[in-house]
Every structure is written in C-alpha cells, then in structure tokens.
Design a protein around this motif. Structure first.
Motif, PDB file in Angstrom:
ATOM      1  N   VAL A  83       0.837  -1.197   0.000  1.00 46.54           N
ATOM      2  CA  VAL A  83       0.000   0.000   0.000  1.00 46.54           C
ATOM      3  C   VAL A  83       0.873   1.250   0.000  1.00 46.54           C
ATOM      4  O   VAL A  83       1.733   1.416   0.877  1.00 46.54           O
ATOM      5  CB  VAL A  83      -0.942   0.036   1.226  1.00 46.54           C
ATOM      6  CG1 VAL A  83      -1.880   1.236   1.143  1.00 46.54           C
ATOM      7  CG2 VAL A  83      -1.738  -1.257   1.314  1.00 46.54           C
ATOM      8  N   ASP A  84       0.650   2.110  -0.989  1.00 44.27           N
ATOM      9  CA  ASP A  84       1.313   3.413  -1.048  1.00 44.27           C
ATOM     10  C   ASP A  84       0.363   4.441  -0.454  1.00 44.27           C
ATOM     11  O   ASP A  84      -0.752   4.630  -0.957  1.00 44.27           O
ATOM     12  CB  ASP A  84       1.645   3.764  -2.502  1.00 44.27           C
ATOM     13  CG  ASP A  84       2.487   5.026  -2.622  1.00 44.27           C
ATOM     14  OD1 ASP A  84       3.045   5.460  -1.595  1.00 44.27           O
ATOM     15  OD2 ASP A  84       2.578   5.575  -3.733  1.00 44.27           O
ATOM     16  N   THR A  85       0.771   5.082   0.632  1.00 43.65           N
ATOM     17  CA  THR A  85      -0.094   6.042   1.309  1.00 43.65           C
ATOM     18  C   THR A  85       0.341   7.472   1.014  1.00 43.65           C
ATOM     19  O   THR A  85       1.511   7.720   0.708  1.00 43.65           O
ATOM     20  CB  THR A  85      -0.062   5.835   2.833  1.00 43.65           C
ATOM     21  OG1 THR A  85       1.290   5.995   3.294  1.00 43.65           O
ATOM     22  CG2 THR A  85      -0.565   4.453   3.197  1.00 43.65           C
ATOM     23  N   PRO A  86      -0.574   8.432   1.126  1.00 44.21           N
ATOM     24  CA  PRO A  86      -0.170   9.837   1.004  1.00 44.21           C
ATOM     25  C   PRO A  86       0.845  10.201   2.079  1.00 44.21           C
ATOM     26  O   PRO A  86       0.769   9.708   3.207  1.00 44.21           O
ATOM     27  CB  PRO A  86      -1.486  10.607   1.203  1.00 44.21           C
ATOM     28  CG  PRO A  86      -2.567   9.624   0.866  1.00 44.21           C
ATOM     29  CD  PRO A  86      -2.031   8.290   1.305  1.00 44.21           C
ATOM     30  N   GLY A  87       1.785  11.041   1.732  1.00 41.55           N
ATOM     31  CA  GLY A  87       2.775  11.488   2.710  1.00 41.55           C
ATOM     32  C   GLY A  87       2.163  12.418   3.732  1.00 41.55           C
ATOM     33  O   GLY A  87       1.318  13.253   3.398  1.00 41.55           O
ATOM     34  N   VAL A  88       2.575  12.260   4.979  1.00 43.95           N
ATOM     35  CA  VAL A  88       2.071  13.134   6.034  1.00 43.95           C
ATOM     36  C   VAL A  88       2.963  14.361   6.143  1.00 43.95           C
ATOM     37  O   VAL A  88       4.121  14.354   5.747  1.00 43.95           O
ATOM     38  CB  VAL A  88       2.012  12.400   7.390  1.00 43.95           C
ATOM     39  CG1 VAL A  88       1.093  11.201   7.307  1.00 43.95           C
ATOM     40  CG2 VAL A  88       3.407  11.975   7.840  1.00 43.95           C
ATOM     41  N   GLY A  89       2.371  15.449   6.684  1.00 42.00           N
ATOM     42  CA  GLY A  89       3.168  16.624   6.986  1.00 42.00           C
ATOM     43  C   GLY A  89       3.354  17.597   5.842  1.00 42.00           C
ATOM     44  O   GLY A  89       4.085  18.570   5.979  1.00 42.00           O
ATOM     45  N   SER A  90       2.699  17.354   4.671  1.00 42.69           N
ATOM     46  CA  SER A  90       2.854  18.304   3.571  1.00 42.69           C
ATOM     47  C   SER A  90       1.847  19.436   3.725  1.00 42.69           C
ATOM     48  O   SER A  90       1.053  19.471   4.667  1.00 42.69           O
ATOM     49  CB  SER A  90       2.644  17.593   2.229  1.00 42.69           C
ATOM     50  OG  SER A  90       1.270  17.368   1.980  1.00 42.69           O
ATOM     51  N   ILE A  91       1.821  20.343   2.753  1.00 41.56           N
ATOM     52  CA  ILE A  91       0.858  21.449   2.807  1.00 41.56           C
ATOM     53  C   ILE A  91      -0.566  20.950   2.570  1.00 41.56           C
ATOM     54  O   ILE A  91      -1.514  21.649   2.866  1.00 41.56           O
ATOM     55  CB  ILE A  91       1.193  22.550   1.778  1.00 41.56           C
ATOM     56  CG1 ILE A  91       1.135  21.998   0.353  1.00 41.56           C
ATOM     57  CG2 ILE A  91       2.545  23.149   2.057  1.00 41.56           C
ATOM     58  CD1 ILE A  91       1.231  23.056  -0.720  1.00 41.56           C
ATOM     59  N   HIS A  92      -0.689  19.731   2.024  1.00 46.34           N
ATOM     60  CA  HIS A  92      -2.014  19.165   1.780  1.00 46.34           C
ATOM     61  C   HIS A  92      -2.454  18.424   3.039  1.00 46.34           C
ATOM     62  O   HIS A  92      -2.195  17.234   3.203  1.00 46.34           O
ATOM     63  CB  HIS A  92      -1.988  18.223   0.574  1.00 46.34           C
ATOM     64  CG  HIS A  92      -1.444  18.856  -0.676  1.00 46.34           C
ATOM     65  ND1 HIS A  92      -2.099  19.870  -1.332  1.00 46.34           N
ATOM     66  CD2 HIS A  92      -0.304  18.629  -1.369  1.00 46.34           C
ATOM     67  CE1 HIS A  92      -1.384  20.241  -2.402  1.00 46.34           C
ATOM     68  NE2 HIS A  92      -0.294  19.500  -2.422  1.00 46.34           N
TER      69      HIS A  92
END
Length: 569
Positions: A135-144
């Motif tokens: 599973v590829d998850t969205p990265g945490v801590g970005s502007i999104h």
C-alpha cells in the motif's frame, strides 16, 4: 486460529445484523480470505515512498514527482493480468487503464480528492504480491493537510509497516509523533533510510547512527535501520543492472523481509486480525450497554433523563465554543507574532543589506558598468536568499511551537469536556461509556519550505535601458542606487510571500484541528444518542417487543463476550 477468527467474524456479523448495527469488518475479512497481509509504506511527504515501491516490485507504474504527489491510498495486489480499479467513497467502482491512474491518485489529477476516491487497487502479475498487498499512502506533513488525515485513517488496516526516512534530512518532530500512531497499529515495523546515495561514507555513517539512536529512544527497543537508495534500486531493476542494484542496498532489506515472511507472516496476520476483531467487539458491547440501560428505564423517567441530557448538551456547546474561541485566539497570536517578526525583519535587515551593499560596491567600483551591475545584482540576490533560508527555518520552528502549544491547551479543554460528558451521562442514564471516547488527536507540525525566486526588477530593467547613455562615473552611482532600490523591493516581495504562505498554512491547520476537536465531542454524543434513539423507538412498541429486544441485547452481549474469550491466547 484462522478458523477461529473467521468464525468470530461470522458471529459478530450475525449479532450486528440482529441488532441492526452495521459492523466494520470488511477489510479484515478480505485479508483473511486472501491470506495476505498489508505491507503499508508510510512516512513524511517526499521521502521516496512511491519510488521505493516501484523499485521493490521492479516496475514503474506508480507515479512519482518532485512535489507531494500521492493523494489517496494505492493498493497493489496480485493478479494474472494488469487491471486497475478505482473505488469511490460511495462504494461504486470503475475500471480504468493503468496510464490513467494519475487522474485519481495524485494531487495534480485529483486535487484535495475532489473526485471522492476511497482507494485505487492495481492488480499485477508480480510474484511478490502473492504473499502480501503493498500500500502506497499519502505522505504526512505536507501542505495538503487532507493527505495526513487519509494516511492516519489507513493505519488500522496496517499489518506490517515500512517506515521510510530520508538521509538528506534529519528525522523531524512530526515523524516522532507519527511513529507513535504507527506503533499502535502495526504488528511489525521495518525502518528504512532512503536517499543514502546523496551522502558520502562519513556523512552516511553519521546519519545512520543519529537516526538509529533517535528511533531506538522512540520505540524503547533496539532496531535495525536499513540504508537504501530507492532511485538506484529502481534504475537497477529497470535496466537489469546488478551493480546499481547492489549499490542501492535494497537487497539487504528484501532478504530480511522474506525471512520474516517465512517465519512470522502467519503470526502477524493472526495478531493483527484478532486486534481488529476485538476492537469491533468493544464497540458493539458499548452500544448494547447503552441501549440496554435505556430500555430498562421507565418511559417517563427516560424522557426526564433525556430532557436533562439535552439541557446539559447546551452547556456542553457553550464550553466547546469557548474552548475553540481560546484556540482561535491563541492561533491568532501566533499569526500576529509572524507579522511582527516580518516587520522587524524588513526594517533591520534592509539596513544591514544596504550597509553590506555599500561595502561591496566600494570594493568593486572600478569594474565596468555592465560587470558592476551583474555583481551587485548577484550580491543582492544572494544576500536575501541566505537571509530567508535561515529566517524561515527559525520562524517555522516558532510557528510550530506556538501552534502546538495552542492545540495542546485546546485538547486539554476538549478532553475535560469529553470526560464530563461521560461522567454526566453515566449519572443520568446509569450507563458506563467505556470505549466511546473517540480517537486521540495527532498534533501536527506546520512545515514551511521557502523557494527563493528572483524576478528582474529595477536593477536589470531600468538600468539596462539607460546604461549606455551615461558616462561611467555617473552610471556607477545610478547602478548603486538601483541596487539599493532592488534590495528593498526584493526583500519586501519575499516578506509578502512568507506572510501569505505562513498565514495560509496556519489557517488550514487551525480549521483541520478545529474540525477534529469538534468531532471528538460529537463522537461521544452520537454514540449515546444512537443507542437511546433505538431504545425510545422500541419503547413505543409493545412491552412484549421491548422485552424481546432486551433479551436480544443480553443474548448479544453474552455472545460477544464468548467471541472475545475465544480469541484470547
């Protein structure tokens, strides 16, 4: 044991169906049916998660880029042929060509997930995927900020985690906090330090030692940290280059992973499945207890209790509004501090830059006009770039600390309100509300990255037009004057950019956390109201039906206790 877990799920589904409550066991059922576990790749944005997965599987169909990209979870599963399926939040599915995946999983193709995608599943004939789903998850801590929330929501489905860090950046406070949540859900964590090809041997040794020491303090145990270069590994596999593959050092990690699969896969799968099933048992038992107590209360007494409870909730709303007002006030103070710091920065640094500019001009005043102009332009450009690199980092730390302090205070207030709701509800309805507190809120890190952007201004535009018309001794004075003006304009422009970006990020984080804080209270209130609503509806029916419902609740509670005991080691 797998048979016991499957039977437990069937029992829970039967109990839930009889009670009219929807269970949340679809993911664990699917996992058990396929006898594969979820290897979830986690980490901050731009740590190279997608590149790592592509390298791990030896293909390049997951999109990667130089900006925070992955917007929704992408699940890779084994299939005899390639097939990509988009699963939307409303349950509908759509098969798409693999080349269209960017339109659904990336911020560019699906900004802020406006297409309402739950996840994308890619089936491919990769032998590794017979043993696991990746599973590829969205990265945490970005502007999104929504990407962080999506990654957090996926954690309960995580069996084994790959926690990816980066050698070119020290482990951040956000990664410290995120790791706590990962540990609460994953049965096994592999730690990888990516981008080691960016460092020399001595720098790499220092980075490995520092990161390993920090992680071991976090997990309170000894860990193995695998240094890798996902970029080299991907190139090695795509180009069939064994030298690059060895240099990437990914093979060391894969050897350990396969050894783990042979020895511990079933144990991890069992433990994670049991954990998720028992969590559902606790949720159902809480709902049963609330409804059972409400059913045993006489109608008139229950109505009086509801009247007291609803009146109490009005007071809760006032307390909640005041707590959120204080949070908003404290966040506003952080924004005002940024504004004051920017004003001070402009006033103090413009004088310093002009003073240094005068000295630089005197040292280079004998240069030809064109060359002098270039040198002064480069000096101004470099001075302001260096200034902002340091200032942005320090200001970002101040903002993060200020926001964190404000949020911790607000969390304390909300926690007190939640505890009071539980105590008061217990007193009013004589109900224990253990297990409905809601999830712990992750305190975020507000990250700010500043890209210096120089635009041609007074110095390059105006002076270039008049330079050839003036004698040298006059043009030099104009060049210096233009450089001073350009320094002021450039500094002001970048102060404005910094102000806008800090404000945008702070406001977005405030709105996100406000929603979470309100949601925590609502979770508790909704749990109470749903159970009581069912009890009231039953009380409007015949006493025989109410008694029948009461017997069903007691029977269901005993059955769930039996299910839980059956899963104990």
């Amino acid at each position: 044991m797998f048979g016991k877990i499957s039977n437990a799920i069937k029992d829970i589904e039967k109990v839930s169906s009889e009670l009219g409550i929807k269970p949340d066991l679809a993911h664990v059922k699917e996992k058990l049916e396929r006898r594969t576990f979820s290897l979830v790749v986690l980490g901050e944005f731009k740590r190279g998660k997608t590149t790592f997965i592509n390298a791990f599987l030896g293909t390049e169909f997951l999109p990667s880029a130089v900006v925070p990209l992955t917007a929704v979870p992408t699940i890779l599963r084994y299939g005899d042929t390639y097939m990509t399926e988009v699963i939307f939040k409303d349950g509908t599915k759509r098969e798409i060509p693999i080349e269209d995946i960017d339109d659904y999983v990336t911020e560019k193709g699906n900004p802020e997930n406006h297409k309402k995608v739950k996840e994308v599943v890619v089936h491919c004939p990769c032998p590794m995927l017979k043993e696991m789903e990746v599973v590829d998850t969205p990265g945490v801590g970005s502007i999104h900020e929504h990407n962080t929330q999506i990654a957090m929501e996926y954690l309960p489905k995580c069996d084994v985690a790959v926690f990816l860090l980066s050698a070119d950046q020290p482990i951040s406070q956000y990664e410290h906090e995120f790791l706590k949540d990962v540990r609460a859900h994953a049965e096994k964590i592999f730690f990888l330090l990516n981008k080691v090809d960016y460092l020399g041997p001595e720098e790499l040794d220092e980075s490995l030692e520092f990161t390993k020491n920090v992680l071991e303090k976090d997990v309170e145990d000894e860990i193995r940290l695998f240094p890798i270069s996902a970029r080299l590994a991907l190139e090695g596999r795509l180009e069939d280059d064994t030298k690059k593959l060895r240099e990437s050092r990914i093979l060391d990690f894969e050897d350990v992973l396969w050894d783990f699969l042979e020895r511990e896969k079933e144990d991890v799968l069992k433990a994670s499945s049991i954990r998720q099933v028992l969590g559902e048992v606790r949720r159902l038992k809480t709902s049963i207890e609330i409804e059972r107590k409400a059913l045993t209360t006489p109608v008139e007494e229950l109505e009086k209790k509801l009247e007291r409870f609803n009146a109490y909730l009005k007071e809760v709303d006032k307390k909640k509004d005041y707590a959120l007002y204080l949070f908003e006030r404290d966040v506003k103070a952080v924004m005002e501090r940024v504004e004051k710091d920017l004003e001070d920065l402009y006033e103090d640094q413009l004088l310093a830059i002009n003073r240094d500019l005068d000295s630089f001009y005197r040292e280079n005043s004998r240069l030809p006009a064109g060359k002098l102009r270039e040198e002064l332009e480069g000096f101004v450009n470099g001075a302001i770039e260096d200034l902002f690199k340091g200032w942005i980092r320090e200001e970002g730390e101040m903002v993060e600390a200020g926001f964190r302090s404000a949020l911790e205070k607000a969390e304390g207030e909300i926690n007190a309100i939640v505890s009071d709701i539980q105590r008061t509800s217990s007193d009013i309805f004589e109900v224990e509300l253990e297990g409905v507190e809601g999830e712990e809120i992750l305190t975020p890190e507000i990250r700010f990255s500043f890209k210096f952007n120089y635009h041609a201004g007074t110095l390059t535009v105006v002076l270039s037009a008049i330079m050839s018309l003036l004698p040298g001794f006059i043009s030099h004075r104009f060049i210096l004057k233009g450089a001073r003006q350009e320094a002021g304009e450039l500094l002001d422009r970048h102060c404005g950019r910094a102000r806008e970006d800090f404000t945008r990020r702070i406001v977005a984080s405030e709105l996100e956390q406000r929603k979470r804080l309100e949601g925590r209270i609502q979770t508790v209130v909704n749990g109470i109201n749903s159970a009581i609503r069912r009890a009231r509806e039953m009380k409007e029916k015949s006493s025989a039906e109410a008694e029948e419902r009461l017997q069903l609740l007691e029977k269901s509670r005993k059955k769930l206790d039996e299910v839980a005991r059956g899963l104990e080691p």
